[in-house]
Design a protein around this motif. Structure first.
Motif, PDB file in Angstrom:
ATOM      1  N   HIS A 218       0.838  -1.204   0.000  1.00 34.10           N
ATOM      2  CA  HIS A 218       0.000   0.000   0.000  1.00 34.10           C
ATOM      3  C   HIS A 218       0.869   1.249   0.000  1.00 34.10           C
ATOM      4  O   HIS A 218       1.827   1.369   0.775  1.00 34.10           O
ATOM      5  N   VAL A 219       0.549   2.175  -0.873  1.00 29.65           N
ATOM      6  CA  VAL A 219       1.240   3.465  -0.953  1.00 29.65           C
ATOM      7  C   VAL A 219       0.333   4.516  -0.315  1.00 29.65           C
ATOM      8  O   VAL A 219      -0.801   4.731  -0.755  1.00 29.65           O
ATOM      9  N   GLN A 220       0.835   5.153   0.711  1.00 31.05           N
ATOM     10  CA  GLN A 220       0.036   6.095   1.494  1.00 31.05           C
ATOM     11  C   GLN A 220       0.392   7.534   1.156  1.00 31.05           C
ATOM     12  O   GLN A 220       1.566   7.868   0.949  1.00 31.05           O
ATOM     13  N   GLN A 221      -0.636   8.378   1.090  1.00 29.39           N
ATOM     14  CA  GLN A 221      -0.381   9.799   0.864  1.00 29.39           C
ATOM     15  C   GLN A 221       0.294  10.421   2.078  1.00 29.39           C
ATOM     16  O   GLN A 221       0.145   9.943   3.208  1.00 29.39           O
ATOM     17  N   ARG A 222       1.009  11.498   1.838  1.00 27.41           N
ATOM     18  CA  ARG A 222       1.630  12.205   2.942  1.00 27.41           C
ATOM     19  C   ARG A 222       0.569  12.862   3.814  1.00 27.41           C
ATOM     20  O   ARG A 222      -0.526  13.184   3.358  1.00 27.41           O
ATOM     21  N   ARG A 223       0.940  13.052   5.047  1.00 27.95           N
ATOM     22  CA  ARG A 223      -0.020  13.579   6.017  1.00 27.95           C
ATOM     23  C   ARG A 223      -0.516  14.959   5.624  1.00 27.95           C
ATOM     24  O   ARG A 223      -1.696  15.272   5.763  1.00 27.95           O
TER      25      ARG A 223
ATOM     26  N   GLU B  31      -6.406   5.827   8.990  1.00 27.40           N
ATOM     27  CA  GLU B  31      -6.386   4.592   9.774  1.00 27.40           C
ATOM     28  C   GLU B  31      -5.259   4.558  10.791  1.00 27.40           C
ATOM     29  O   GLU B  31      -5.358   3.857  11.794  1.00 27.40           O
ATOM     30  N   GLY B  32      -4.161   5.263  10.534  1.00 30.24           N
ATOM     31  CA  GLY B  32      -3.054   5.266  11.478  1.00 30.24           C
ATOM     32  C   GLY B  32      -2.263   3.970  11.484  1.00 30.24           C
ATOM     33  O   GLY B  32      -1.821   3.526  12.543  1.00 30.24           O
ATOM     34  N   ARG B  33      -2.060   3.355  10.309  1.00 29.29           N
ATOM     35  CA  ARG B  33      -1.241   2.150  10.194  1.00 29.29           C
ATOM     36  C   ARG B  33       0.007   2.447   9.363  1.00 29.29           C
ATOM     37  O   ARG B  33       0.062   3.410   8.626  1.00 29.29           O
ATOM     38  N   CYS B  34       1.001   1.567   9.491  1.00 24.44           N
ATOM     39  CA  CYS B  34       2.216   1.687   8.690  1.00 24.44           C
ATOM     40  C   CYS B  34       1.886   1.526   7.211  1.00 24.44           C
ATOM     41  O   CYS B  34       1.077   0.668   6.841  1.00 24.44           O
ATOM     42  N   ASP B  35       2.505   2.319   6.370  1.00 25.24           N
ATOM     43  CA  ASP B  35       2.355   2.124   4.939  1.00 25.24           C
ATOM     44  C   ASP B  35       3.294   1.017   4.471  1.00 25.24           C
ATOM     45  O   ASP B  35       4.095   0.488   5.255  1.00 25.24           O
ATOM     46  N   GLY B  36       3.210   0.655   3.202  1.00 19.62           N
ATOM     47  CA  GLY B  36       3.980  -0.474   2.691  1.00 19.62           C
ATOM     48  C   GLY B  36       5.477  -0.292   2.789  1.00 19.62           C
ATOM     49  O   GLY B  36       6.208  -1.190   3.233  1.00 19.62           O
ATOM     50  N   GLU B  37       5.974   0.865   2.398  1.00 17.64           N
ATOM     51  CA  GLU B  37       7.418   1.107   2.420  1.00 17.64           C
ATOM     52  C   GLU B  37       7.963   1.045   3.843  1.00 17.64           C
ATOM     53  O   GLU B  37       9.015   0.439   4.095  1.00 17.64           O
ATOM     54  N   SER B  38       7.264   1.664   4.772  1.00 17.61           N
ATOM     55  CA  SER B  38       7.728   1.657   6.169  1.00 17.61           C
ATOM     56  C   SER B  38       7.677   0.251   6.761  1.00 17.61           C
ATOM     57  O   SER B  38       8.556  -0.137   7.535  1.00 17.61           O
ATOM     58  N   LEU B  39       6.639  -0.506   6.424  1.00 17.89           N
ATOM     59  CA  LEU B  39       6.519  -1.868   6.951  1.00 17.89           C
ATOM     60  C   LEU B  39       7.695  -2.736   6.518  1.00 17.89           C
ATOM     61  O   LEU B  39       8.276  -3.480   7.321  1.00 17.89           O
ATOM     62  N   LEU B  40       8.084  -2.643   5.252  1.00 21.94           N
ATOM     63  CA  LEU B  40       9.203  -3.442   4.771  1.00 21.94           C
ATOM     64  C   LEU B  40      10.514  -3.010   5.420  1.00 21.94           C
ATOM     65  O   LEU B  40      11.374  -3.857   5.734  1.00 21.94           O
ATOM     66  N   ARG B  41      10.674  -1.724   5.661  1.00 16.72           N
ATOM     67  CA  ARG B  41      11.894  -1.248   6.335  1.00 16.72           C
ATOM     68  C   ARG B  41      11.949  -1.739   7.778  1.00 16.72           C
ATOM     69  O   ARG B  41      13.031  -2.099   8.283  1.00 16.72           O
ATOM     70  N   ILE B  42      10.809  -1.751   8.457  1.00 11.39           N
ATOM     71  CA  ILE B  42      10.789  -2.218   9.846  1.00 11.39           C
ATOM     72  C   ILE B  42      11.124  -3.706   9.918  1.00 11.39           C
ATOM     73  O   ILE B  42      11.860  -4.151  10.809  1.00 11.39           O
ATOM     74  N   VAL B  43      10.626  -4.501   8.971  1.00 13.75           N
ATOM     75  CA  VAL B  43      10.964  -5.925   8.945  1.00 13.75           C
ATOM     76  C   VAL B  43      12.464  -6.105   8.747  1.00 13.75           C
ATOM     77  O   VAL B  43      13.095  -6.966   9.380  1.00 13.75           O
TER      78      VAL B  43
END
Length: 791
Positions: free
Chosen positions: A207-212, A595-607
């Motif tokens: 998922h690609v999330q828009q900037r805040r 929703e306040g969840r991690c976006d796709g790019e951040s999730l992969l970096r955290i893993v």
């Protein structure tokens, strides 16, 4: 020694169904979340029922129904009986969620899956924890530790770190956000490093999330265009979770007096609105310069009063926002409670919120300009264009669905969707297909009985009353049991007026029998409990105090009180109806992700940063699973599990480890020997297949079969004696000295009894005893054997 770790996925895999998993560590089983979807799928309950009697603990990560919606049913109807662990905000706000959910369904249907008593009983089981608090399990879970860590996403949201025996760590993170938000800190990623197993929610892996900033501008533009066009704006949000962040964001919007929002109303509509807002106490509408006082903010939810009191966001506080000319309305069923809860949970919020409270002693969730609403009628009585925050975000029930049915056919109105709900819901359909079309919806209502139905109901009530009187004739009592009791009851309207009969028995003596009053008066009895009279806090609550600058001091507003006359009015009989209607959607549909969840790019970096040895992907579709698996292969994470619903995966770290049961015949025949602080026994057994054909009770048909093999005594159990210990000759010399046997070292061996007995260590590590057979020889051998555990 490592532990056997297995994970059974009851829900929340392959798709976006609610998370619910059974984690087994050796013999100890932990239920990770207990969510239920918007449709209340009973098939999920069937899967949960099979494991309900074997669960030893429950861990809750968030307060919304997606993570704990089935808990009242599991405890109240299925008989779940074990400790439940959650943080304090999850406990408080979870109650508000379930109150609102129950009331929303009860308002339109005969909802009977669980009751409010089931909700209270379920949350009474919760053991309230703080972040970073370590809890040691007992009984079968001896050696297992659980630690709640901040997850972001919602207030009190938790990432669980579970430590199993053998220095193995398991991280359970279904929903988290590493970024700081307005009212929450982010997840502490550094506390999650190098776990043996990581259970991660991977729904946003692709998922690609828009900037805040872009999302905020989009929301502001939607609200401004809707209000200036003369329409109303419905913002679909939840009860007591993400609504806090949304309310705080709107506060910042209404602060700017150039925004042009000061002529509109802002309302919060919910069944628990006051509680939510009291729990959160945001800064909305507090500053005269915000321009929000002329608008009404409407939050429509079954728990609106609680939600806004919980959220008390920063809206309406800045004069420059242009929102001071609007009225902020919060519509909910439990609004008062949520707002009260929010006030007391500042320490669970972001550092910015905490510093503001510690410095100025102003509660960031003390709303002044928010109007709390408890019914859709209150919303309609508010004149002019308005913004309404209403629950639920899926538009399947609650005030949000009611307002959608009324406002969707008008082009001047706007519908703002803030979350991607489960597939099949009305909100998800609107996100994927948009508006400007005609859809068929099922409308459920609870209406008053009229005409023949009302007459039939009253007749049935009268018949039941007569049957009750006939069954209990002693209900009309007198002071005498003699035949002289000539009182009779005359039924007039709602009251039973006792009068005396005209027939009297002649007597020369005056009767001392007490007569009934002609018009009885029912005195209201004082309610009390085991400790005395029940005190109502609202009777002692101070009125709202406003200083010279218009700011509200730290005095809680009074909860809405029910008038005494309302309690005396009889309940109006109602019935539930359902019909299908065509709704032509002309209102503008706008999806703004909050929703306040991690976006796709951040999730992969955290893993990549956490580097788990094994990973289980939860709540992820096929595309997201493919992206996550490719990333894990590139990062060297070999074990990536993608289980299906109902599947059990073996995530044990070590290989060739199997679980067996010891039969009673085997255990009873063991001979234990002490070796220091432990006991040892020689075991000679054979592996027997599991007993599939054992008899089961008729009400245990849904219980899983015992698939664990057992150990049975071996036919030939003879074996050579084994000496267990690592003996030092220096220690043996001290033992011999205590028994008056002199021993000396000679060329690496221990010589005693004038050189007639020698004890030396062989090359293979064993100990050899040599000497002349005598009483001293057998004495030395006995002392030598005492230093070993012989099995």
């Amino acid at each position: 020694m490592t532990s056997i770790i297995k994970l059974t996925c009851l829900s929340g895999v392959i798709d976006e169904s609610p998370p619910c998993y059974v984690l087994q560590i050796d013999e100890f089983k932990i239920l990770l979340d207990c969510g239920w979807d918007e449709k209340f799928d009973i098939d999920f309950i069937k899967d949960l029922k099979r494991h309900i009697n074997s669960i030893d603990a429950v861990l809750l990560s968030h307060s919304d129904p997606m993570h704990l919606g089935a808990l009242p049913y599991a405890i109240g109807k299925l008989g779940l009986n074990c400790p439940v662990y959650a943080t304090l905000p999850v406990y408080k706000m979870g109650q508000m969620f379930m109150y609102d959910l129950y009331q929303a369904h009860r308002n339109v249907s005969e909802f009977d899956l669980f009751t409010l008593d089931d909700v209270d009983n379920a949350f009474d089981r919760i053991v309230q924890l703080k972040y970073n608090q370590t809890i040691d399990m007992k009984g079968k879970g001896l050696g297992i530790r659980i630690v709640p860590l901040p997850a972001g996403h919602t207030l009190g949201g938790t990432v669980w770190r579970i430590s199993a025996p053998g220095e193995e760590d398991i991280v359970y993170a279904p929903d988290f956000n590493h970024k700081k938000e307005r009212h929450l800190n982010g997840c502490e990623v550094e506390r999650l490093l190098r776990p043996s197993l990581m259970l991660v929610g991977a729904m946003n892996a692709n998922h690609v999330q828009q900037r805040r900033r872009l999302r905020d501008e989009k929301l502001m533009t939607t609200i401004l265009s809707g209000l200036r066009g003369g329409g109303c704006v419905l913002v679909c949000t939840d009860t007591a979770g993400r609504v806090l962040e949304l309310a705080h964001m709107l506060d910042q919007l209404w602060r700017n007096r150039d925004s042009g929002l000061t002529a509109y109303s802002l309302l919060l509509l919910s069944n628990v609105t006051y509680n939510v807002l009291e729990f959160a106490k945001s800064q909305l509408w507090r500053n005269r310069d915000s321009g929000l006082t002329a608008y009404s903010l409407l939050l429509l939810s079954n728990v609106t009063y609680n939600v806004l009191e919980f959220a008390k966001s920063q809206l309406w506080r800045n004069r420059d926002s242009g929102l001071t000319t609007y009225l902020l309305l919060l519509l909910s069923n439990v609004t008062y409670n949520v707002l009260e809860f929010a006030k007391s949970q500042i320490e669970w919020m972001s550092n910015k919120m905490t510093r503001a409270f510690e410095g100025a002693r102003s509660n960031p969730f003390a709303l002044r300009h928010v109007q709390l609403c408890h019914s859709a009628a209150e919303v309609h009585r508010t004149p002019g264009p308005k913004v309404v925050l209403a629950s639920f975000p899926d538009l399947e029930c609650g005030f949000a669905r009611d307002l959608f049915l009324q406002w969707a056919p008008h082009a001047v109105n706007s519908i703002v969707l803030t979350a991607r709900t489960s597939p099949g819901t009305l909100a998800r359909d609107l996100i994927e297909r948009g508006g400007d079309r005609t859809i068929e919806l099922t409308v459920k209502k609870r209406v008053r009985l009229e005409g023949a139905e009302l007459d039939q109901f009253l007749l049935q009530q009268k018949t039941d009353l007569n049957n009750t009187v006939k069954e209990d004739p002693a209900g009309i009592s007198s002071d005498s049991d003699s035949d002289d009791s000539l009182e009779m009851m005359v039924v007039t309207g709602r009251h039973d007026i006792p009068v005396r009969s005209d027939h009297r028995t002649a007597s020369r003596f005056k009767s001392n029998k007490r007569h009934h009053a002609m018009y009885p008066c029912h005195d209201e009895r004082t309610r009390y409990d085991d400790y005395g009279e029940i005190i109502k806090p609202e009777d002692y609550r101070l009125a709202e105090i406003i200083d010279t600058e218009g700011d509200v001091k730290d005095v809680s507003p009074a909860a809405p009180q029910k008038m005494e006359t309302e309690e005396e009015l009889p309940e109006i009989p109602r019935k539930c109806i359902s019909y299908t209607t065509q709704v032509h959607i002309q209102a503008r549909i706008q999806y703004i992700e909050l929703e306040g969840r991690c976006d796709g790019e951040s999730l992969l970096r955290i893993v990549s940063q956490v580097k788990p040895r094994a990973l289980v992907a939860l709540r992820a579709g096929p595309d997201a699973l493919k992206v996550l698996r490719q990333h894990c292969e590139a990062e060297g994470i070999e074990k990536v599990y993608t289980p299906s619903r109902g599947e059990t995966i073996d995530a044990t770290t070590e290989s060739h480890i199997y679980q067996v049961r010891l039969s009673d015949a085997l255990v009873s025949g063991l001979e234990w020997r002490s070796a220091g602080d432990i006991s040892l026994a020689w075991l000679s057994a054979v592996v027997a297949p599991p007993r599939h054909s054992r008899e089961r009770h008729h009400d245990q048909q849904d219980e899983p079969l015992d698939l664990i093999p057992s150990l049975e005594p071996a036919p030939n159990s003879e074996h050579a004696a084994s000496f267990i210990n690592s003996l030092k000759l220096s220690n043996l010399r001290q033992v011999l000295a205590k028994h008056n046997i002199r021993a000396e070292f000679n060329n690496g061996e221990l010589s005693c009894c004038n050189g007639t007995i020698a004890i030396r260590r062989l090359d293979n590590g064993r100990v050899a005893l040599e000497g002349v057979l005598s009483d001293e020889y057998y004495k030395v051998r006995e002392l030598l054997y005492d230093q070993f555990a012989i099995v």
